[in-house]
Design a protein around this motif. Structure first.
Motif, mmCIF file in Angstrom:
data_model
loop_
_atom_site.group_PDB
_atom_site.id
_atom_site.type_symbol
_atom_site.label_atom_id
_atom_site.label_comp_id
_atom_site.label_asym_id
_atom_site.label_seq_id
_atom_site.Cartn_x
_atom_site.Cartn_y
_atom_site.Cartn_z
ATOM 1 N N ASP A 282 -40.227 -22.132 -9.532
ATOM 2 C CA ASP A 282 -38.849 -23.232 -10.633
ATOM 3 C C ASP A 282 -37.810 -23.319 -9.957
ATOM 4 N N ALA A 283 -38.071 -23.950 -8.817
ATOM 5 C CA ALA A 283 -36.503 -24.207 -8.119
ATOM 6 C C ALA A 283 -35.395 -25.101 -8.618
ATOM 7 N N GLN A 284 -36.980 -26.359 -9.005
ATOM 8 C CA GLN A 284 -36.378 -27.791 -9.036
ATOM 9 C C GLN A 284 -35.921 -27.603 -10.671
ATOM 10 N N SER A 285 -35.701 -26.791 -11.356
ATOM 11 C CA SER A 285 -34.482 -26.782 -12.449
ATOM 12 C C SER A 285 -33.956 -26.090 -12.850
ATOM 13 N N TYR A 286 -34.093 -25.761 -11.793
ATOM 14 C CA TYR A 286 -32.720 -24.433 -11.695
ATOM 15 C C TYR A 286 -31.121 -25.279 -12.509
ATOM 16 N N PHE A 287 -30.680 -26.622 -11.942
ATOM 17 C CA PHE A 287 -29.714 -27.054 -11.789
ATOM 18 C C PHE A 287 -29.295 -28.453 -12.837
ATOM 19 N N SER A 288 -30.776 -28.345 -13.945
ATOM 20 C CA SER A 288 -31.285 -28.670 -15.096
ATOM 21 C C SER A 288 -30.263 -27.348 -16.431
ATOM 22 N N PHE A 289 -30.504 -26.510 -16.736
ATOM 23 C CA PHE A 289 -29.428 -25.808 -17.190
ATOM 24 C C PHE A 289 -28.379 -25.784 -16.956
ATOM 25 N N PHE A 290 -27.544 -26.065 -18.970
ATOM 26 C CA PHE A 290 -25.853 -26.152 -18.438
ATOM 27 C C PHE A 290 -25.092 -24.598 -18.049
ATOM 28 N N THR A 291 -25.931 -23.994 -18.938
ATOM 29 C CA THR A 291 -25.888 -22.438 -18.635
ATOM 30 C C THR A 291 -25.099 -22.179 -17.006
ATOM 31 N N TYR A 292 -26.352 -22.647 -15.681
ATOM 32 C CA TYR A 292 -26.167 -22.670 -15.006
ATOM 33 C C TYR A 292 -25.128 -23.622 -13.856
ATOM 34 N N LEU A 293 -24.769 -24.711 -14.639
ATOM 35 C CA LEU A 293 -23.616 -25.467 -14.070
ATOM 36 C C LEU A 293 -22.072 -25.045 -14.424
ATOM 37 N N ALA A 294 -22.814 -24.447 -15.429
ATOM 38 C CA ALA A 294 -20.939 -24.021 -16.143
ATOM 39 C C ALA A 294 -20.577 -23.243 -15.171
ATOM 40 N N TYR A 295 -22.099 -21.922 -15.010
ATOM 41 C CA TYR A 295 -21.663 -20.952 -14.356
ATOM 42 C C TYR A 295 -21.263 -21.385 -13.084
ATOM 43 N N ILE A 296 -21.163 -22.083 -12.230
ATOM 44 C CA ILE A 296 -21.330 -23.126 -10.458
ATOM 45 C C ILE A 296 -19.257 -23.165 -11.141
ATOM 46 N N GLY A 297 -19.425 -23.808 -12.133
ATOM 47 C CA GLY A 297 -17.990 -24.173 -12.177
ATOM 48 C C GLY A 297 -16.853 -22.924 -12.204
ATOM 49 N N VAL A 298 -17.110 -21.699 -12.342
ATOM 50 C CA VAL A 298 -16.786 -20.227 -13.010
ATOM 51 C C VAL A 298 -16.523 -20.436 -11.115
ATOM 52 N N CYS A 299 -17.188 -19.918 -10.350
ATOM 53 C CA CYS A 299 -17.817 -19.989 -9.485
ATOM 54 C C CYS A 299 -16.434 -20.501 -8.400
ATOM 55 N N ALA A 300 -17.196 -21.948 -8.340
ATOM 56 C CA ALA A 300 -16.119 -23.123 -7.785
ATOM 57 C C ALA A 300 -14.375 -22.191 -8.055
ATOM 58 N N TYR A 301 -14.735 -22.336 -9.994
ATOM 59 C CA TYR A 301 -12.952 -22.224 -9.506
ATOM 60 C C TYR A 301 -12.173 -20.948 -9.065
ATOM 61 N N TYR A 302 -13.077 -19.981 -9.220
ATOM 62 C CA TYR A 302 -12.763 -18.412 -8.613
ATOM 63 C C TYR A 302 -12.305 -18.226 -7.236
ATOM 64 N N PHE A 303 -13.406 -19.605 -6.369
ATOM 65 C CA PHE A 303 -12.740 -19.206 -5.214
ATOM 66 C C PHE A 303 -12.249 -20.123 -4.994
ATOM 67 N N ALA A 304 -11.533 -21.105 -5.833
ATOM 68 C CA ALA A 304 -10.701 -22.307 -5.193
ATOM 69 C C ALA A 304 -9.173 -21.279 -5.775
ATOM 70 N N ALA A 305 -9.301 -21.080 -6.802
ATOM 71 C CA ALA A 305 -8.150 -20.614 -7.081
ATOM 72 C C ALA A 305 -7.768 -18.703 -7.039
ATOM 73 N N GLY A 306 -8.592 -18.375 -5.770
ATOM 74 C CA GLY A 306 -8.722 -17.244 -5.548
ATOM 75 C C GLY A 306 -7.666 -17.531 -3.755
ATOM 76 N N THR A 307 -8.341 -18.317 -3.232
ATOM 77 C CA THR A 307 -8.169 -18.871 -2.285
ATOM 78 C C THR A 307 -6.571 -19.594 -2.056
ATOM 79 N N GLN A 308 -6.010 -20.014 -3.115
ATOM 80 C CA GLN A 308 -4.882 -20.252 -3.589
ATOM 81 C C GLN A 308 -3.804 -19.237 -3.685
ATOM 82 N N THR A 309 -4.434 -18.038 -4.574
ATOM 83 C CA THR A 309 -3.790 -17.106 -4.545
ATOM 84 C C THR A 309 -3.160 -15.852 -3.633
ATOM 85 N N ILE A 310 -4.750 -16.037 -2.618
ATOM 86 C CA ILE A 310 -4.193 -15.379 -1.422
ATOM 87 C C ILE A 310 -3.180 -15.708 -0.666
ATOM 88 N N MET A 311 -3.260 -17.418 -0.881
ATOM 89 C CA MET A 311 -2.128 -18.086 0.720
ATOM 90 C C MET A 311 -0.462 -17.532 -0.115
#
Length: 291
Positions: free
Chosen positions: A64-93
């Motif tokens: 059922d992978a085609q439905s994965y990105f239809s759930f707000f839960t996972y979309l919001a979690y992707i946002g958390v992942c993206a932010y912490y990678f971005a913020a973490g990279t900036q903090t490392i620099m």
């Protein structure tokens, strides 16, 4: 009538003085930038593991992978992942520059185009509010006996419906990030409204409702109440989070644990009191090398 300036409303100046006090890459608790950067990257790595494992599970086990990105839960979690990678990279620099030349050197985002700075601020606003709304809605409306029926479902549900709020609270409580600009509140509400389009497109193309409370045949008049209620919950969460961040900033200011803005875009080596990302006043000087 004055012209609305999108960047000014987000607190992003037209010159190179974005986040002069380095609030987005420092912490009032973790005084050494490398420790703070490591924690942000650790969260980022954990969230990407959760996303990959749950996506693979849905694909291989549930087909059922085609439905994965239809759930707000996972979309919001992707946002958390993206932010912490971005913020973490900036903090490392920032930590690398801090190690080489002291606390006043800065970090790459300060020199990037304003649109990227704006997107960073908007993403940060979603990260400190959406996970909390997701957690409330899931445990209040959606959880059932299947939530913990297996080790995998228990781990995945705890990760995306409980630890997501823990990660949001980390950003709220343990960073020097300022309160989200007021303009990000309507933007977040618009994101929630836009998700309704995703949910009903999913219904039209895949034949199911991502969340049972979005079914108009089943919910009837309660559907409007659910939609409005979630929007109101987002507003309330935003206001509460903003209040907490203001209190945390005042506490950090009293401790003198935020960098000084000298008003010229240059920062001296020390931790100082600041009232906002663009204005500050000195209360004390502390040797950063001793932090």
């Amino acid at each position: 009538m004055p012209r609305l300036n999108f960047y000014n409303r987000l607190g992003i100046p037209s010159d190179t003085s974005f986040d002069v006090p380095h609030k987005y890459v420092t912490s009032p608790i973790f005084r050494t930038p490398f420790i703070f950067a490591s924690l942000r990257i650790t969260i980022a790595l954990y969230t990407v593991v959760v996303l990959l494992v749950t996506l693979i599970w849905k694909s291989v086990k549930e087909h059922d992978a085609q439905s994965y990105f239809s759930f707000f839960t996972y979309l919001a979690y992707i946002g958390v992942c993206a932010y912490y990678f971005a913020a973490g990279t900036q903090t490392i620099m920032y930590a690398i520059f801090w190690r080489k030349a002291g606390a006043g050197v800065g970090y790459p985002l300060q020199r990037w185009p304003r649109i990227l700075q704006a997107l960073h601020l908007i993403l940060q606003a979603t990260v400190v509010t959406f996970p909390i709304v997701v957690t409330i809605v899931f445990w209040a409306l959606l959880s059932d006996s299947s939530t913990f029926e297996s080790s995998f479902s228990a781990w995945s549900n705890i990760s995306v419906h409980a630890l997501n709020t823990v990660f949001a609270l980390f950003e709220i409580l343990f960073t020097n990030s300022p309160p989200a600009p007021w303009l990000t509140l309507p933007i977040c509400v618009v994101f929630l409204a836009a998700y309704l389009g995703v949910a009903y497109i999913t219904r039209a193309t895949q034949g199911f409702y991502t969340y049972s409370f979005l079914n108009p045949q089943k919910q009837g008049a309660k559907l409007a109440a659910y939609i409005i209620g979630i929007a109101v919950a987002e507003i309330i969460v935003f206001l509460i989070v903003r209040g907490i961040v203001v209190l945390r900033e005042r506490w950090a200011v009293r401790r003198g644990w935020v960098l000084q803005d000298q008003g010229s875009g240059e920062i001296e080596d020390g931790w100082e009191e600041v009232d906002s990302p663009s204005s500050a006043k000195v209360v004390e000087n502390v040797d950063v090398s001793a932090a």
